[in-house]
Design a protein around this motif. Sequence first.
Motif, PDB file in Angstrom:
ATOM      1  N   GLU A   1       0.829  -1.199   0.000  1.00  0.00           N
ATOM      2  CA  GLU A   1       0.000   0.000   0.000  1.00  0.00           C
ATOM      3  C   GLU A   1       0.872   1.261   0.000  1.00  0.00           C
ATOM      4  N   VAL A   2       1.943   1.229   0.799  1.00  0.00           N
ATOM      5  CA  VAL A   2       2.871   2.366   0.798  1.00  0.00           C
ATOM      6  C   VAL A   2       3.450   2.561  -0.599  1.00  0.00           C
ATOM      7  N   VAL A   3       3.808   1.446  -1.233  1.00  0.00           N
ATOM      8  CA  VAL A   3       4.361   1.532  -2.588  1.00  0.00           C
ATOM      9  C   VAL A   3       3.372   2.207  -3.526  1.00  0.00           C
ATOM     10  N   ARG A   4       2.095   1.801  -3.443  1.00  0.00           N
ATOM     11  CA  ARG A   4       1.073   2.377  -4.345  1.00  0.00           C
ATOM     12  C   ARG A   4       0.985   3.886  -4.196  1.00  0.00           C
ATOM     13  N   TYR A   5       1.100   4.381  -2.951  1.00  0.00           N
ATOM     14  CA  TYR A   5       0.922   5.815  -2.713  1.00  0.00           C
ATOM     15  C   TYR A   5       2.188   6.619  -3.000  1.00  0.00           C
ATOM     16  N   VAL A   6       3.344   6.067  -2.649  1.00  0.00           N
ATOM     17  CA  VAL A   6       4.585   6.854  -2.676  1.00  0.00           C
ATOM     18  C   VAL A   6       5.366   6.688  -3.977  1.00  0.00           C
ATOM     19  N   ALA A   7       5.264   5.521  -4.606  1.00  0.00           N
ATOM     20  CA  ALA A   7       6.034   5.279  -5.833  1.00  0.00           C
ATOM     21  C   ALA A   7       5.793   6.352  -6.897  1.00  0.00           C
ATOM     22  N   PRO A   8       4.538   6.811  -7.091  1.00  0.00           N
ATOM     23  CA  PRO A   8       4.343   7.870  -8.098  1.00  0.00           C
ATOM     24  C   PRO A   8       5.113   9.157  -7.781  1.00  0.00           C
ATOM     25  N   THR A   9       5.283   9.457  -6.502  1.00  0.00           N
ATOM     26  CA  THR A   9       6.063  10.641  -6.127  1.00  0.00           C
ATOM     27  C   THR A   9       7.516  10.475  -6.562  1.00  0.00           C
ATOM     28  N   ILE A  10       8.075   9.313  -6.268  1.00  0.00           N
ATOM     29  CA  ILE A  10       9.476   9.068  -6.633  1.00  0.00           C
ATOM     30  C   ILE A  10       9.632   9.060  -8.149  1.00  0.00           C
ATOM     31  N   GLN A  11       8.679   8.431  -8.834  1.00  0.00           N
ATOM     32  CA  GLN A  11       8.744   8.378 -10.300  1.00  0.00           C
ATOM     33  C   GLN A  11       8.748   9.790 -10.881  1.00  0.00           C
ATOM     34  N   ARG A  12       7.923  10.659 -10.296  1.00  0.00           N
ATOM     35  CA  ARG A  12       7.859  12.043 -10.780  1.00  0.00           C
ATOM     36  C   ARG A  12       9.177  12.763 -10.525  1.00  0.00           C
ATOM     37  N   TYR A  13       9.753  12.563  -9.330  1.00  0.00           N
ATOM     38  CA  TYR A  13      11.019  13.237  -9.013  1.00  0.00           C
ATOM     39  C   TYR A  13      12.149  12.745  -9.912  1.00  0.00           C
ATOM     40  N   VAL A  14      12.081  11.459 -10.327  1.00  0.00           N
ATOM     41  CA  VAL A  14      13.131  10.910 -11.190  1.00  0.00           C
ATOM     42  C   VAL A  14      12.952  11.342 -12.638  1.00  0.00           C
ATOM     43  N   ALA A  15      11.711  11.275 -13.116  1.00  0.00           N
ATOM     44  CA  ALA A  15      11.514  11.220 -14.564  1.00  0.00           C
ATOM     45  C   ALA A  15      10.729  12.373 -15.190  1.00  0.00           C
ATOM     46  N   GLU A  16       9.846  13.022 -14.430  1.00  0.00           N
ATOM     47  CA  GLU A  16       9.042  14.074 -15.057  1.00  0.00           C
ATOM     48  C   GLU A  16       9.864  15.341 -15.215  1.00  0.00           C
ATOM     49  N   PRO A  17       9.567  16.133 -16.229  1.00  0.00           N
ATOM     50  CA  PRO A  17      10.284  17.412 -16.362  1.00  0.00           C
ATOM     51  C   PRO A  17      10.138  18.224 -15.072  1.00  0.00           C
ATOM     52  N   LEU A  18      11.239  18.802 -14.608  1.00  0.00           N
ATOM     53  CA  LEU A  18      11.166  19.637 -13.407  1.00  0.00           C
ATOM     54  C   LEU A  18      10.468  20.940 -13.767  1.00  0.00           C
TER      55      LEU A  18
END
Lengths: 199, 199
Positions: B178-195
Amino acid sequence: MARTGRRPGNQDTRTAILAAARDAFAERGFDGASIRQIATSAGVDPALVHHYFGAKDKLFLATMEVPIDPGELLPKVFGPGIDGVGERLVRTFLSVWDSPAGSPAAALFRSALQHEWSARMLRDFLITQILRRAMSQLKIDPEEAPKRASLIASQMAGIVMVRYILKIEPLASMPADEVVRYVAPTIQRYVAEPLPKDA
Amino acid sequence: MARTGRRPGNQDTRTAILAAARDAFAERGFDGASIRQIATSAGVDPALVHHYFGAKDKLFLATMEVPIDPGELLPKVFGPGIDGVGERLVRTFLSVWDSPAGSPAAALFRSALQHEWSARMLRDFLITQILRRAMSQLKIDPEEAPKRASLIASQMAGIVMVRYILKIEPLASMPADEVVRYVAPTIQRYVAEPLPKDA
């Protein structure tokens, strides 16, 4: 504080109340402690506790030496509602921590982690004085509020760690506006987006 | 560790090297300290430091008593690249911290915050042994890598604070999935989305 005609014992009374309050909050938590118990432990009348400190939440802030009163800031952040809350929260948070209040706040945070009892008090402070009020003011579904609150806390506690305590660059020195741009979307998502269900 | 024919002095030698290393890393940081300086301070030959500890990064881990070697875990998380990295990072992180290694890791984290010198060592550890390697393995644009790394660190440090140190519910007891479901998108955004750029 200059004494003007007050009995020297007054400061001792205030100190005795604070010591009793610290013990009560550490042992029973904010919700479990009462002004009556604290007054009894300090050997004073409950009215005197109210006289020196006002309500239990103000006594709690004084016990923890919190350098700012969240009760004054939260309505500005959460009162306007969900739209834009991520940006308002991160911006206000940084303005507090980047201000002269930031050093005592970091010292409080750091020292609170050294003991189980003080970590419990910090936890109680965050839950009862900030997170619970935030969710209530935002009118978040009570079923989801604790999850959302703890996720928000995880990102903001992480900012404290990386920007103010460990001072990992470039986040440590990043202009507040830039931190807001990067982190506000995370907070907005934790507050407002549907929480992902099991795939 | 059972002694089998080794001179009692060997343990003292190991201890002397660790003490010299701790001082060197605390004073000069991981990058600024060298095996040669540490060996000289400990009164031993550099070859002996390599004999006991291998490379400087292993000596650093031993000095900090880190309960797990990130060098073994990072390639599994970051080697496959950016796609899905948020989920792999959060899942692996939780599997380490939810394991028996979690208690000594929390104790390390907690104690590191009590002094400026040990906070500096923790910062150096996070930067040189984890964040820098992560960005390199993911082939992140070096111009952006430090910002992305410090944002990722802020969310993961926050998870440590809320789940493992302050233990704020329900995040403290939430199933890892459940933690993965909620937090993984945050990490993915910090890694990969345009800043986000300035508006």
